[in-house]
Scaffold this motif. Structure first.
Motif, PDB file in Angstrom:
ATOM      1  N   TYR A 283       0.846  -1.185   0.000  1.00 46.10           N
ATOM      2  CA  TYR A 283       0.000   0.000   0.000  1.00 46.10           C
ATOM      3  C   TYR A 283       0.888   1.244   0.000  1.00 46.10           C
ATOM      4  CZ  TYR A 283      -3.640  -3.232   1.611  1.00 46.10           C
ATOM      5  OH  TYR A 283      -4.504  -4.282   1.727  1.00 46.10           O
ATOM      6  N   VAL A 284       0.455   2.280  -0.692  1.00 45.97           N
ATOM      7  CA  VAL A 284       1.199   3.529  -0.679  1.00 45.97           C
ATOM      8  C   VAL A 284       1.284   4.051   0.755  1.00 45.97           C
ATOM      9  CG1 VAL A 284       1.247   5.925  -1.492  1.00 45.97           C
ATOM     10  CG2 VAL A 284       0.506   4.085  -3.039  1.00 45.97           C
ATOM     11  N   ASN A 285       2.443   4.503   1.151  1.00 43.68           N
ATOM     12  CA  ASN A 285       2.644   5.109   2.463  1.00 43.68           C
ATOM     13  C   ASN A 285       1.532   6.122   2.720  1.00 43.68           C
ATOM     14  OD1 ASN A 285       3.592   7.274   4.296  1.00 43.68           O
ATOM     15  ND2 ASN A 285       5.503   6.121   4.326  1.00 43.68           N
ATOM     16  N   VAL A 286       0.800   5.945   3.822  1.00 43.54           N
ATOM     17  CA  VAL A 286      -0.397   6.753   4.046  1.00 43.54           C
ATOM     18  C   VAL A 286      -0.058   8.228   4.233  1.00 43.54           C
ATOM     19  CG1 VAL A 286      -1.808   4.863   4.933  1.00 43.54           C
ATOM     20  CG2 VAL A 286      -0.352   6.153   6.515  1.00 43.54           C
ATOM     21  N   ASP A 287       1.082   8.532   4.853  1.00 42.90           N
ATOM     22  CA  ASP A 287       1.469   9.937   5.005  1.00 42.90           C
ATOM     23  C   ASP A 287       1.819  10.550   3.655  1.00 42.90           C
ATOM     24  OD1 ASP A 287       1.134   9.867   7.777  1.00 42.90           O
ATOM     25  OD2 ASP A 287       3.183   9.191   8.112  1.00 42.90           O
ATOM     26  N   LEU A 288       2.462   9.775   2.818  1.00 47.32           N
ATOM     27  CA  LEU A 288       2.778  10.252   1.479  1.00 47.32           C
ATOM     28  C   LEU A 288       1.501  10.494   0.692  1.00 47.32           C
ATOM     29  CD1 LEU A 288       4.696  10.844  -0.881  1.00 47.32           C
ATOM     30  CD2 LEU A 288       4.875   8.379  -1.265  1.00 47.32           C
ATOM     31  N   TYR A 289       0.570   9.564   0.769  1.00 46.51           N
ATOM     32  CA  TYR A 289      -0.698   9.712   0.046  1.00 46.51           C
ATOM     33  C   TYR A 289      -1.450  10.953   0.522  1.00 46.51           C
ATOM     34  CZ  TYR A 289      -5.362   8.631  -1.726  1.00 46.51           C
ATOM     35  OH  TYR A 289      -6.583   8.698  -2.367  1.00 46.51           O
ATOM     36  N   ALA A 290      -1.427  11.207   1.815  1.00 45.35           N
ATOM     37  CA  ALA A 290      -2.142  12.366   2.376  1.00 45.35           C
ATOM     38  C   ALA A 290      -1.516  13.686   1.949  1.00 45.35           C
ATOM     39  CB  ALA A 290      -2.173  12.264   3.893  1.00 45.35           C
ATOM     40  N   SER A 291      -0.284  13.655   1.471  1.00 41.29           N
ATOM     41  CA  SER A 291       0.405  14.891   1.106  1.00 41.29           C
ATOM     42  C   SER A 291      -0.040  15.445  -0.250  1.00 41.29           C
ATOM     43  CB  SER A 291       1.925  14.668   1.098  1.00 41.29           C
ATOM     44  OG  SER A 291       2.315  13.833   0.019  1.00 41.29           O
ATOM     45  N   TYR A 292      -0.760  14.641  -1.038  1.00 36.37           N
ATOM     46  CA  TYR A 292      -1.248  15.138  -2.334  1.00 36.37           C
ATOM     47  C   TYR A 292      -2.468  16.024  -2.134  1.00 36.37           C
ATOM     48  CZ  TYR A 292       1.616  11.494  -4.551  1.00 36.37           C
ATOM     49  OH  TYR A 292       2.652  10.695  -4.975  1.00 36.37           O
ATOM     50  N   ASP A 293      -2.452  17.182  -2.785  1.00 38.76           N
ATOM     51  CA  ASP A 293      -3.617  18.059  -2.776  1.00 38.76           C
ATOM     52  C   ASP A 293      -4.748  17.413  -3.563  1.00 38.76           C
ATOM     53  OD1 ASP A 293      -4.487  21.081  -2.288  1.00 38.76           O
ATOM     54  OD2 ASP A 293      -5.088  20.541  -4.335  1.00 38.76           O
ATOM     55  N   ALA A 378      13.501  22.647  -0.344  1.00 41.97           N
ATOM     56  CA  ALA A 378      12.571  21.833   0.433  1.00 41.97           C
ATOM     57  C   ALA A 378      11.317  21.515  -0.366  1.00 41.97           C
ATOM     58  CB  ALA A 378      12.220  22.545   1.734  1.00 41.97           C
ATOM     59  N   ILE A 379      10.843  22.481  -1.131  1.00 42.56           N
ATOM     60  CA  ILE A 379       9.651  22.266  -1.957  1.00 42.56           C
ATOM     61  C   ILE A 379       9.944  21.257  -3.061  1.00 42.56           C
ATOM     62  CG2 ILE A 379       8.036  23.369  -3.550  1.00 42.56           C
ATOM     63  CD1 ILE A 379       8.423  25.966  -1.903  1.00 42.56           C
ATOM     64  N   VAL A 380      11.089  21.406  -3.704  1.00 40.22           N
ATOM     65  CA  VAL A 380      11.465  20.495  -4.786  1.00 40.22           C
ATOM     66  C   VAL A 380      11.586  19.066  -4.271  1.00 40.22           C
ATOM     67  CG1 VAL A 380      13.336  19.851  -6.362  1.00 40.22           C
ATOM     68  CG2 VAL A 380      12.586  22.230  -6.219  1.00 40.22           C
ATOM     69  N   LEU A 381      12.236  18.885  -3.123  1.00 40.05           N
ATOM     70  CA  LEU A 381      12.408  17.541  -2.585  1.00 40.05           C
ATOM     71  C   LEU A 381      11.078  16.915  -2.185  1.00 40.05           C
ATOM     72  CD1 LEU A 381      15.672  17.963  -0.465  1.00 40.05           C
ATOM     73  CD2 LEU A 381      15.405  16.736  -2.629  1.00 40.05           C
ATOM     74  N   ALA A 382      10.160  17.724  -1.682  1.00 42.88           N
ATOM     75  CA  ALA A 382       8.827  17.203  -1.345  1.00 42.88           C
ATOM     76  C   ALA A 382       8.101  16.732  -2.597  1.00 42.88           C
ATOM     77  CB  ALA A 382       8.019  18.273  -0.613  1.00 42.88           C
ATOM     78  N   GLU A 383       8.232  17.490  -3.681  1.00 44.65           N
ATOM     79  CA  GLU A 383       7.565  17.095  -4.914  1.00 44.65           C
ATOM     80  C   GLU A 383       8.275  15.915  -5.583  1.00 44.65           C
ATOM     81  OE1 GLU A 383       4.691  17.958  -5.914  1.00 44.65           O
ATOM     82  OE2 GLU A 383       4.414  19.465  -4.351  1.00 44.65           O
ATOM     83  N   ARG A 384       9.583  15.829  -5.444  1.00 44.08           N
ATOM     84  CA  ARG A 384      10.303  14.659  -5.949  1.00 44.08           C
ATOM     85  C   ARG A 384       9.762  13.399  -5.282  1.00 44.08           C
ATOM     86  NH1 ARG A 384      15.325  13.552  -8.396  1.00 44.08           N
ATOM     87  NH2 ARG A 384      16.223  11.534  -7.755  1.00 44.08           N
ATOM     88  N   ARG A 385       9.529  13.498  -3.992  1.00 39.39           N
ATOM     89  CA  ARG A 385       8.970  12.382  -3.227  1.00 39.39           C
ATOM     90  C   ARG A 385       7.624  11.948  -3.791  1.00 39.39           C
ATOM     91  NH1 ARG A 385       8.294   8.417  -0.697  1.00 39.39           N
ATOM     92  NH2 ARG A 385       7.905   8.109   1.525  1.00 39.39           N
ATOM     93  N   LYS A 386       6.787  12.908  -4.147  1.00 43.59           N
ATOM     94  CA  LYS A 386       5.432  12.595  -4.620  1.00 43.59           C
ATOM     95  C   LYS A 386       5.403  12.144  -6.073  1.00 43.59           C
ATOM     96  CE  LYS A 386       3.610  16.578  -3.063  1.00 43.59           C
ATOM     97  NZ  LYS A 386       2.542  17.566  -2.790  1.00 43.59           N
TER      98      LYS A 386
END
Length: 448
Positions: A283-293, A378-386
């Motif tokens: 399953y996709v990491n739930v915290d990662l999934y919650a980070s999408y708008d 920080a913004i770029v790395l967060a979006e790289r993650r997503k």
């Protein structure tokens, strides 16, 4: 017909060499291919040999979770142990990722040595160049993938005494096996690709074949791991000159089981990860999934809801095989990170916003803004993650970012009430070399 039979025999013989691959013997005097067509056929073996990358990095990453009931029934002890970052993972199994990568190295060396025996005519020189460049590309990628699993993270100011991997530059299976230093290992990875750049065509006839553009993209990935942001930016630039297309996710159909097509316009070089069974139950990491708008189309293109659980489906492979190749979205993110680290926040955000504009629902895109380069990073790395989840880049990202206080990430898993942790910079970020390889070759084991 005779040549086809000989080639098939060669493929069958090599494909069977899964255990202790570096030590297996074969009678090359009988089965070595001799023509350009034969050599191209070997390079096009993208089901059993090439275009496959290790999966242990994905297993150890925080892109996903699995439930305890599924973990118990995983196919292999290696998967179960790697999931909870055990010190010992194999329990007597051979190391599939190690063997598969060195199989690629062996194939590449066979091809390179056979090409050295050929004297190409003027009409054949382009074919000769492409074959040599392709073999060097595949060898470099195999070495690089091995380094991400079986050697310490690369830090330019901390290389002394760090072991790398065995650098096999010959198809002679009787040659001694030793571990090169970490510096020597990366030097060989770069040397292979630099030579390949001069030989490969800008674009390949098929996305399963190496190209100059793919080599630029792989060099950008490698230099990012090496934290050489100037060079990672340069090679990202060169890659995007030749391949810069981005899919507009508004044009994709989230009602389809597989919304993203294989060999889509973002794919520069197609490769997939080892088919460990763990991916089926992840399953996709739930915290990662919650980070999408909610206006972020990746939330519905990358993920489907199954029994209230977010299940990944954002494959760039057209199937349930996980993509590990090179695509333009990764290159834009790499260049954006490099711009931010080099102090140019405006160019960093320009690359990032170009990508995100193609990921947001029509009429909802709001450009990202930052007041400093550090904020942009920080913004770029967060979006790289997503963007790059389940792509086999996260393990390398975790290893390199652990060196930075602001981005170091402790990992935690819980199974049946037991909590397992992997702190930043822990020795378990380096996988153990398979014990059968240690027994046969005598090379030193990694400390975990």
């Amino acid at each position: 017909m005779k040549r086809v039979i000989i080639l098939f025999t060669f493929l069958l013989c090599i494909s069977s060499c899964s255990d202790d691959f570096l030590e297996k013997k074969s009678d090359k005097s009988i089965i070595v291919p001799t023509t350009y067509n034969d050599l191209q056929s070997l390079l096009d073996n993208n089901v059993d040999v090439f275009n496959m990358d290790p999966g242990l990095g994905f297993i150890g990453s925080d892109d996903y979770t699995i439930e305890e009931m599924y973990w118990q029934y995983l196919n292999t002890p290696t998967e179960r142990n790697a999931y909870i970052w055990n010190t010992e993972i194999y329990e007597g199994e051979t190391g599939y990722d190690w063997n598969a990568a060195y199989k690629q190295v062996f194939y590449s060396n066979v091809i390179l040595e056979q090409l050295d025996r050929l004297d190409p005519s003027e009409a054949e020189i382009n074919t000769w160049n492409t074959l040599r460049g392709s073999a060097l590309f595949f060898r470099s990628m195999a070495f690089f993938n091995l380094l991400q699993l079986f050697a310490s993270p690369y830090h330019a100011n901390d290389l002394e005494g760090k072991p790398g991997i065995p650098i096999r530059l010959t198809a002679d299976i009787n040659a001694p096996i030793t571990r090169a230093s970490l510096r020597e290992s990366y030097d060989q990875v770069i040397a292979d690709l630099e030579e390949a750049l001069a030989l490969l065509p800008v674009h390949a006839a098929y996305k399963t074949r190496p190209s100059k553009t793919a080599a630029y993209g792989l060099l950008a990935r490698i230099y990012l791991v090496m934290r050489d942001y100037e060079k990672a930016k340069v090679f990202s630039d060169s890659c995007l000159v030749h391949s810069s297309a981005l899919m507009d996710y508004n044009q994709l159909d989230p009602a389809k089981a597989r919304p993203i097509a294989q060999f889509n316009e973002e794919v520069i070089f197609h490769s997939t990860q080892t088919s460990y069974g763990i991916r089926v139950d992840a399953y996709v990491n739930v915290d990662l999934y919650a980070s999408y708008d909610n206006n972020d189309l990746r939330k519905v293109i990358f993920v489907r809801n199954v029994g209230g659980k977010p299940v990944f489906r954002g494959w760039y492979t057209g199937s349930t095989r996980l993509f590990s190749g090179i695509a333009t979205d990764e290159i834009y993110l790499t260049r954006a990170e490099c711009f931010a680290r080099l102090g140019d926040k405006d160019k960093a955000l320009a690359d990032l916003n170009l990508l995100l504009q193609n990921r947001c629902a029509n009429g909802t895109f709001v450009p990202r803004a930052a007041s400093t380069a550090e904020e942009a990073l920080a913004i770029v790395l967060a979006e790289r993650r997503k963007e790059l989840l389940f792509r086999n880049t996260r393990w390398s990202d975790l290893r390199r970012l652990n060196a930075e206080v602001n981005f170091a990430t402790p990992l935690t898993r819980t199974l049946n009430g037991a909590v397992y942790t992997l702190p930043p910079n822990d020795g378990r970020f380096v996988y153990p070399i398979p014990p059968d390889e240690i027994l046969i070759s005598g090379i030193p084991q990694n400390a975990r």
